[in-house]
Design an enzyme around this catalytic site. Structure first.
Site, PDB file in Angstrom:
ATOM      1  N   HIS A 224      -6.407   4.407   7.935  1.00 15.49           N
ATOM      2  CA  HIS A 224      -7.479   4.143   6.957  1.00 15.49           C
ATOM      3  C   HIS A 224      -7.812   5.460   6.263  1.00 15.49           C
ATOM      4  O   HIS A 224      -8.977   5.855   6.162  1.00 15.49           O
ATOM      5  CB  HIS A 224      -8.705   3.538   7.625  1.00 15.49           C
ATOM      6  CG  HIS A 224      -8.567   2.069   7.895  1.00 15.49           C
ATOM      7  ND1 HIS A 224      -8.795   1.106   6.939  1.00 15.49           N
ATOM      8  CD2 HIS A 224      -8.197   1.412   9.017  1.00 15.49           C
ATOM      9  CE1 HIS A 224      -8.584  -0.093   7.457  1.00 15.49           C
ATOM     10  NE2 HIS A 224      -8.209   0.072   8.718  1.00 15.49           N
ATOM     11  N   HIS A 245      -1.805   0.872  12.265  1.00 11.38           N
ATOM     12  CA  HIS A 245      -1.051  -0.106  11.460  1.00 11.38           C
ATOM     13  C   HIS A 245      -0.323   0.530  10.273  1.00 11.38           C
ATOM     14  O   HIS A 245      -0.743   0.442   9.117  1.00 11.38           O
ATOM     15  CB  HIS A 245      -1.889  -1.303  11.034  1.00 11.38           C
ATOM     16  CG  HIS A 245      -3.255  -1.044  10.476  1.00 11.38           C
ATOM     17  ND1 HIS A 245      -3.521  -0.127   9.490  1.00 11.38           N
ATOM     18  CD2 HIS A 245      -4.444  -1.646  10.757  1.00 11.38           C
ATOM     19  CE1 HIS A 245      -4.804  -0.161   9.196  1.00 11.38           C
ATOM     20  NE2 HIS A 245      -5.385  -1.076   9.957  1.00 11.38           N
ATOM     21  N   ASN A 248      -0.263   0.080   6.168  1.00 16.11           N
ATOM     22  CA  ASN A 248      -1.501  -0.551   5.707  1.00 16.11           C
ATOM     23  C   ASN A 248      -2.643   0.467   5.694  1.00 16.11           C
ATOM     24  O   ASN A 248      -2.804   1.250   6.625  1.00 16.11           O
ATOM     25  CB  ASN A 248      -1.872  -1.739   6.593  1.00 16.11           C
ATOM     26  CG  ASN A 248      -0.804  -2.818   6.586  1.00 16.11           C
ATOM     27  OD1 ASN A 248      -0.214  -3.141   7.608  1.00 16.11           O
ATOM     28  ND2 ASN A 248      -0.535  -3.377   5.416  1.00 16.11           N
ATOM     29  N   ARG A 256       8.258  11.916  -4.277  1.00 20.57           N
ATOM     30  CA  ARG A 256       7.663  13.225  -4.544  1.00 20.57           C
ATOM     31  C   ARG A 256       6.313  13.406  -3.857  1.00 20.57           C
ATOM     32  O   ARG A 256       5.817  14.533  -3.774  1.00 20.57           O
ATOM     33  CB  ARG A 256       7.524  13.448  -6.055  1.00 20.57           C
ATOM     34  CG  ARG A 256       8.844  13.756  -6.754  1.00 20.57           C
ATOM     35  CD  ARG A 256       8.618  14.232  -8.186  1.00 20.57           C
ATOM     36  NE  ARG A 256       8.004  13.180  -8.995  1.00 20.57           N
ATOM     37  CZ  ARG A 256       8.702  12.242  -9.653  1.00 20.57           C
ATOM     38  NH1 ARG A 256      10.024  12.227  -9.573  1.00 20.57           N
ATOM     39  NH2 ARG A 256       8.100  11.334 -10.380  1.00 20.57           N
ATOM     40  N   ASP A 302      -3.939  -6.610  15.205  1.00 19.87           N
ATOM     41  CA  ASP A 302      -5.130  -6.461  14.361  1.00 19.87           C
ATOM     42  C   ASP A 302      -5.829  -7.809  14.204  1.00 19.87           C
ATOM     43  O   ASP A 302      -6.445  -8.105  13.175  1.00 19.87           O
ATOM     44  CB  ASP A 302      -4.760  -5.866  12.997  1.00 19.87           C
ATOM     45  CG  ASP A 302      -5.948  -5.279  12.258  1.00 19.87           C
ATOM     46  OD1 ASP A 302      -6.997  -5.068  12.893  1.00 19.87           O
ATOM     47  OD2 ASP A 302      -5.839  -5.045  11.041  1.00 19.87           O
ATOM     48  N   ALA A 337      -8.481  -8.744   5.757  1.00 26.35           N
ATOM     49  CA  ALA A 337      -9.492  -8.556   6.802  1.00 26.35           C
ATOM     50  C   ALA A 337      -8.893  -8.826   8.176  1.00 26.35           C
ATOM     51  O   ALA A 337      -9.256  -9.765   8.863  1.00 26.35           O
ATOM     52  CB  ALA A 337     -10.695  -9.467   6.550  1.00 26.35           C
ATOM     53  N   GLY A 338      -7.948  -7.971   8.559  1.00 26.75           N
ATOM     54  CA  GLY A 338      -7.279  -8.198   9.835  1.00 26.75           C
ATOM     55  C   GLY A 338      -6.269  -9.325   9.717  1.00 26.75           C
ATOM     56  O   GLY A 338      -5.908  -9.760   8.619  1.00 26.75           O
TER      57      GLY A 338
END
Length: 418
Positions: A224, A245, A248, A256, A302, A337-338
């Site tokens: 995240h 994950h 994601n 580059r 997840d 959302a998961g």
């Protein structure tokens, strides 16, 4: 499913609080990270695998050594060629059966039963971003559950130390910079139950918090995040051992601007999580992960509260979620959302749809996740190692249909769950 879910939850919860039994299984096709063997048998007692092999006479001797009569058919489980694998280990999941692991002690029991029924015998309980006092209370609930049952490995905090630009389905009002005082507060509430925490290393206190958590025995995870390649490398050098994950909620691969993924792939210390549901990560990228991070790719789900449930309206923390065709998205902005994935389905997809070898698929759902926390050897949390079918390992066992990869019978630490 002949039993009601309420009865299944009650039975699994009671079994996990009870004493382990003796297990003798023969005629199986064993599949684990060490390979495939036919005409296989296993004998376990007191929650531990004592003997394994393929020789019939040795099986009879092993049965007698634990007090079982090999001539008594009621004592012996005939596998009849079914697959015998270690129990699945999920190190990143939020819930199932309409409950999240944030929903208190009863919610944990229900959500864990949903995964256990499908073969996930051990689980790190992921907690969503919430106000700090709520997250501390949820950590204390996980800590209490660890004292009650062997299937709860501890907690994973997915937040609140995430990048605003890569927050996904996390509440932006609750995101924080991981200043030392907040780290101390979470560690105190966890009281030793915190296994991993996802951190964006580019936050002002990102790298220092990774060092602080690692020094406390937690495995920080890079994820995240809006980190580039160099920042991700610095995060791993600071002590992060997992990529949350992969693919994601992070910068993607670019020739580059390589981003954080190559930093994880090239570092042998790092376990990479992968959501193999055909939605979070496209199939060619799943196959690619096994090629560029062999033995370090861990299937995770997840999974949120809608897992193994009908489509409809659900909650992720305080946020509203719609599930359509099994895919969960926030009502507010459509962000993923998961998932509604089970490890049983992740392994099945890998083998039957993607052509990944059964050995590699099972390893990704068992030993790889265990190894990320040192649970592939004796340790203070599980006691006996987990993730393989071998003498001295915990009796976490699945009997699975070889044609469909559907889980049938399930044992956790010698306790029959299904």
């Amino acid at each position: 499913m002949s039993q009601s879910r309420e009865q299944i939850v009650s039975d699994i919860t009671a079994a996990l609080k009870g004493e382990p039994g003796r297990i003798a299984i023969r005629g199986a096709r064993k599949v684990d990270a060490r390979g495939v063997q036919d005409h296989y048998w296993v004998v376990a007692s007191d929650g531990v695998i004592r003997y394994t092999g393929t020789d019939d006479e040795a099986f009879e001797s092993a049965c007698r050594s634990v007090g079982l009569d090999p001539a008594d058919e009621s004592c012996i489980i005939e596998a009849d060629g079914r697959l015998l694998t270690p129990g699945y280990i999920d190190i990143h999941a939020h819930g199932s059966w309409e409950k999240s692991f944030d929903d208190g002690p009863d919610g944990i029991d229900i959500a864990r039963a949903g995964h256990a029924w499908h073969g996930t015998t051990r689980q790190v309980l992921s907690l969503i971003t919430n106000p700090i006092d709520v997250m501390c209370a949820n950590l204390r609930n996980v800590r209490a559950k660890m004292d009650e049952r062997p299937d709860v490995l501890g907690a994973h905090l997915e937040g609140p130390f995430l990048a605003m630009a890569r927050k996904g389905a996390h509440d932006p009002e609750c995101l924080k910079d991981p200043v030392p005082e907040l780290v101390d507060e979470l560690l105190e509430a966890a009281d030793g139950c915190l296994r991993q925490i996802t951190i964006a290393p580019e936050l002002p206190h990102g790298l220092s918090s990774i060092r602080q958590f690692a020094a406390a025995g937690v495995v920080p995870a890079v994820g995240h995040c809006d980190a580039d390649y160099d920042m991700a490398r610095r995060g791993f050098d600071a002590g992060a051992g997992i990529m949350t994950h992969m693919f994601n909620a992070m910068n993607g691969l670019h020739h580059r601007k390589p981003g954080p993924i190559p930093a994880a792939v090239e570092d042998p210390r790092v376990t990479v999580e992968l959501i193999n549901d055909g939605f979070h990560v496209d199939d060619p990228m799943v196959s690619l992960s096994f090629r560029f991070a062999p033995h370090r790719t861990a299937f995770v789900t997840d999974a949120m509260a809608a897992t193994d449930c009908p489509d409809g309206a659900y909650k992720l923390g305080a946020l509203d979620v719609n599930v359509i065709d099994g895919h969960a998205r926030l009502v507010s902005n459509g962000a993923i959302a998961g998932s509604t994935l089970l490890l049983e389905h992740a392994v099945r997809r890998a083998v039957l749809d993607l052509g990944i070898s059964p050995v590699d698929a099972v390893e990704a759902a068992t030993l790889t996740g265990a190894r990320a926390f040192g649970y592939d050897r004796p340790n203070p949390v599980t006691g006996d190692p987990i993730g393989l079918i071998a003498p001295g390992f915990a009796a976490d066992l699945l009997l699975t249909d070889p044609a469909t990869w559907t889980v049938g019978e399930v044992w956790c630490a010698g306790r029959k769950l299904r």
